[in-house]
Design a protein around this motif. Sequence first.
Motif, PDB file in Angstrom:
ATOM      1  N   LEU A 102       0.840  -1.195   0.000  1.00  0.00           N
ATOM      2  CA  LEU A 102       0.000   0.000   0.000  1.00  0.00           C
ATOM      3  C   LEU A 102       0.874   1.244   0.000  1.00  0.00           C
ATOM      4  CD1 LEU A 102      -2.529  -1.108   2.787  1.00  0.00           C
ATOM      5  CD2 LEU A 102      -2.624  -1.595   0.327  1.00  0.00           C
ATOM      6  N   VAL A 103       0.569   2.195  -0.873  1.00  0.00           N
ATOM      7  CA  VAL A 103       1.324   3.449  -0.941  1.00  0.00           C
ATOM      8  C   VAL A 103       0.348   4.614  -0.773  1.00  0.00           C
ATOM      9  CG1 VAL A 103       3.122   2.478  -2.415  1.00  0.00           C
ATOM     10  CG2 VAL A 103       1.130   3.566  -3.454  1.00  0.00           C
ATOM     11  N   PRO A 104       0.810   5.728  -0.218  1.00  0.00           N
ATOM     12  CA  PRO A 104      -0.094   6.861   0.017  1.00  0.00           C
ATOM     13  C   PRO A 104      -0.472   7.563  -1.282  1.00  0.00           C
ATOM     14  CG  PRO A 104       2.144   7.439   0.622  1.00  0.00           C
ATOM     15  CD  PRO A 104       2.167   5.982   0.295  1.00  0.00           C
ATOM     16  N   LEU A 105      -1.695   8.091  -1.326  1.00  0.00           N
ATOM     17  CA  LEU A 105      -2.135   8.835  -2.499  1.00  0.00           C
ATOM     18  C   LEU A 105      -1.481  10.204  -2.573  1.00  0.00           C
ATOM     19  CD1 LEU A 105      -4.254   6.644  -3.007  1.00  0.00           C
ATOM     20  CD2 LEU A 105      -5.950   8.446  -3.317  1.00  0.00           C
ATOM     21  N   HIS A 106      -1.168  10.769  -1.430  1.00  0.00           N
ATOM     22  CA  HIS A 106      -0.651  12.133  -1.381  1.00  0.00           C
ATOM     23  C   HIS A 106       0.778  12.151  -0.855  1.00  0.00           C
ATOM     24  CE1 HIS A 106      -4.790  13.196  -2.151  1.00  0.00           C
ATOM     25  NE2 HIS A 106      -5.171  12.581  -1.040  1.00  0.00           N
ATOM     26  N   GLU A 107       1.508  13.157  -1.254  1.00  0.00           N
ATOM     27  CA  GLU A 107       2.898  13.291  -0.829  1.00  0.00           C
ATOM     28  C   GLU A 107       2.976  13.551   0.671  1.00  0.00           C
ATOM     29  OE1 GLU A 107       5.016  16.149  -3.077  1.00  0.00           O
ATOM     30  OE2 GLU A 107       4.689  15.163  -5.004  1.00  0.00           O
ATOM     31  N   GLY A 108       4.110  13.202   1.238  1.00  0.00           N
ATOM     32  CA  GLY A 108       4.310  13.386   2.666  1.00  0.00           C
ATOM     33  C   GLY A 108       4.744  12.080   3.301  1.00  0.00           C
ATOM     34  N   ALA A 109       5.482  12.190   4.387  1.00  0.00           N
ATOM     35  CA  ALA A 109       6.016  11.004   5.042  1.00  0.00           C
ATOM     36  C   ALA A 109       4.911  10.205   5.718  1.00  0.00           C
ATOM     37  CB  ALA A 109       7.063  11.417   6.079  1.00  0.00           C
ATOM     38  N   LEU A 110       4.998   8.902   5.584  1.00  0.00           N
ATOM     39  CA  LEU A 110       4.083   8.021   6.304  1.00  0.00           C
ATOM     40  C   LEU A 110       4.521   7.932   7.768  1.00  0.00           C
ATOM     41  CD1 LEU A 110       3.662   4.999   3.852  1.00  0.00           C
ATOM     42  CD2 LEU A 110       1.881   6.630   4.524  1.00  0.00           C
ATOM     43  N   PRO A 111       3.584   7.754   8.693  1.00  0.00           N
ATOM     44  CA  PRO A 111       3.967   7.537  10.083  1.00  0.00           C
ATOM     45  C   PRO A 111       4.872   6.312  10.218  1.00  0.00           C
ATOM     46  CG  PRO A 111       1.632   8.030   9.939  1.00  0.00           C
ATOM     47  CD  PRO A 111       2.116   7.844   8.533  1.00  0.00           C
ATOM     48  N   ALA A 112       5.951   6.461  10.979  1.00  0.00           N
ATOM     49  CA  ALA A 112       6.870   5.352  11.208  1.00  0.00           C
ATOM     50  C   ALA A 112       6.253   4.359  12.184  1.00  0.00           C
ATOM     51  CB  ALA A 112       8.188   5.876  11.752  1.00  0.00           C
ATOM     52  N   PHE A 113       6.866   3.182  12.286  1.00  0.00           N
ATOM     53  CA  PHE A 113       6.366   2.170  13.209  1.00  0.00           C
ATOM     54  C   PHE A 113       7.507   1.243  13.610  1.00  0.00           C
ATOM     55  CE2 PHE A 113       5.743   0.651   8.884  1.00  0.00           C
ATOM     56  CZ  PHE A 113       6.240  -0.649   8.912  1.00  0.00           C
ATOM     57  N   THR A 114       7.289   0.489  14.660  1.00  0.00           N
ATOM     58  CA  THR A 114       8.275  -0.450  15.168  1.00  0.00           C
ATOM     59  C   THR A 114       7.811  -1.882  14.922  1.00  0.00           C
ATOM     60  OG1 THR A 114       7.221  -0.239  17.335  1.00  0.00           O
ATOM     61  CG2 THR A 114       9.185   1.114  16.928  1.00  0.00           C
ATOM     62  N   PRO A 115       8.729  -2.863  14.966  1.00  0.00           N
ATOM     63  CA  PRO A 115       8.348  -4.254  14.702  1.00  0.00           C
ATOM     64  C   PRO A 115       7.242  -4.724  15.634  1.00  0.00           C
ATOM     65  CG  PRO A 115      10.734  -4.020  14.777  1.00  0.00           C
ATOM     66  CD  PRO A 115      10.173  -2.719  15.232  1.00  0.00           C
ATOM     67  N   GLY A 116       6.290  -5.451  15.067  1.00  0.00           N
ATOM     68  CA  GLY A 116       5.138  -5.906  15.833  1.00  0.00           C
ATOM     69  C   GLY A 116       3.915  -5.040  15.645  1.00  0.00           C
ATOM     70  N   ALA A 117       4.074  -3.899  14.961  1.00  0.00           N
ATOM     71  CA  ALA A 117       2.965  -2.965  14.758  1.00  0.00           C
ATOM     72  C   ALA A 117       1.975  -3.491  13.741  1.00  0.00           C
ATOM     73  CB  ALA A 117       3.502  -1.612  14.318  1.00  0.00           C
ATOM     74  N   HIS A 118       0.778  -2.901  13.776  1.00  0.00           N
ATOM     75  CA  HIS A 118      -0.269  -3.247  12.814  1.00  0.00           C
ATOM     76  C   HIS A 118      -0.949  -1.980  12.331  1.00  0.00           C
ATOM     77  CE1 HIS A 118      -2.614  -2.808  16.555  1.00  0.00           C
ATOM     78  NE2 HIS A 118      -3.575  -2.369  15.741  1.00  0.00           N
ATOM     79  N   VAL A 119      -1.673  -2.099  11.233  1.00  0.00           N
ATOM     80  CA  VAL A 119      -2.556  -1.035  10.768  1.00  0.00           C
ATOM     81  C   VAL A 119      -3.978  -1.579  10.734  1.00  0.00           C
ATOM     82  CG1 VAL A 119      -0.917   0.342   9.438  1.00  0.00           C
ATOM     83  CG2 VAL A 119      -2.009  -1.631   8.364  1.00  0.00           C
ATOM     84  N   THR A 120      -4.929  -0.683  10.877  1.00  0.00           N
ATOM     85  CA  THR A 120      -6.335  -1.029  10.706  1.00  0.00           C
ATOM     86  C   THR A 120      -6.757  -0.553   9.332  1.00  0.00           C
ATOM     87  OG1 THR A 120      -6.773  -0.846  13.076  1.00  0.00           O
ATOM     88  CG2 THR A 120      -8.674  -0.770  11.598  1.00  0.00           C
ATOM     89  N   VAL A 121      -7.242  -1.471   8.520  1.00  0.00           N
ATOM     90  CA  VAL A 121      -7.596  -1.190   7.132  1.00  0.00           C
ATOM     91  C   VAL A 121      -9.108  -1.294   6.963  1.00  0.00           C
ATOM     92  CG1 VAL A 121      -7.307  -1.939   4.730  1.00  0.00           C
ATOM     93  CG2 VAL A 121      -5.385  -2.104   6.332  1.00  0.00           C
ATOM     94  N   GLU A 122      -9.686  -0.316   6.278  1.00  0.00           N
ATOM     95  CA  GLU A 122     -11.092  -0.415   5.916  1.00  0.00           C
ATOM     96  C   GLU A 122     -11.178  -1.194   4.609  1.00  0.00           C
ATOM     97  OE1 GLU A 122     -15.109   2.285   5.179  1.00  0.00           O
ATOM     98  OE2 GLU A 122     -13.159   3.281   5.376  1.00  0.00           O
TER      99      GLU A 122
END
Length: 313
Positions: free
Chosen positions: A23-43
């Motif tokens: 998954l890549v962002p539609l708009h320019e700008g840095a994505l939030p960083a994360f550490t190992p073990g992290a997850h995202v919630t996807v619609e």
Amino acid sequence: MELIRMRVAARRALTPHIVEFTLVPLHEGALPAFTPGAHVTVEAPSGAMRRYSLVNDGTAPSKYVIAVKRESAGRGGSASMHDEAVEGHELNVKAPENDFPMADAPRYLLIAGGIGVTPIYAMASHLEREGKDFNIIYLSRSAGEAAYLEDLTTAFGDRVLAHHDEGDFDRIYDFWDHFAEPQKLSVYCCGPKPLMDEIRAISGHWPEGRVNFEDFKPVEVVRADDEPFEVELRKSGATLTVPANRSILEAMRDAGLNTVSSCESGTCGTCKTRLLEGEADHRDMVLMDEEKANNLMICVSRACPGGRLVLDL
């Protein structure tokens, strides 16, 4: 919580039932960083909110990589991702969270079962970059169903022990030698409930905090003995029948009624709703005892058998 509009840049079939999504962002700008073990919630395209572990390096990410298993007995979120989230499809993604963080340790034992390999792969990659000592035990039914197995063995060689039981109870891996005596290492385990129950049982004599677990199903949203029930939405004037295999939230979504939600697993409190009438079967991990008479979480809670609910919606 930050909401990021993202596009499916690539799909890769890892097994017949597991697909990797980049998954890549539609708009320019840095994505939030994360550490190992992290997850995202996807619609998901169906509207369902689902949590997926992040596989890639989160130091300065330009993309989020997740892997999704099609759950044949699920409630449609994974099937929607597999069938509708094609390359170019846009999705709403919430910023990463980490309920499974790593702590510094002299050594690590990483245990993965099935799709639980996703956070374990991210952790192993991080430990490799840091030059840390680790081993992986990866359990699956067969090699053909083991996502990332080739990637792991290529990257980490004989530090990966892969075990495939082929569905034979007599071939289930025996962990006792790893846990008979407490060791100066940290254990991180992610996988199906039977695996984690086994590790909890045989590591009870280890020091607290030494053995860590990740479980994306903290509550049973739907149970085998659940029954349909009726819910009246007082403000909207609608009355719905909630099927045995659906939540109130999903029944509302199926009927085209919008409401707020986030985790859809009874852990965040976003969908807390005023209960006007009826007795609720509470399945969340948020409400205090004194709140339960007049509130419920529509993502997981139901009417008690034979009952009917009236909600302030």
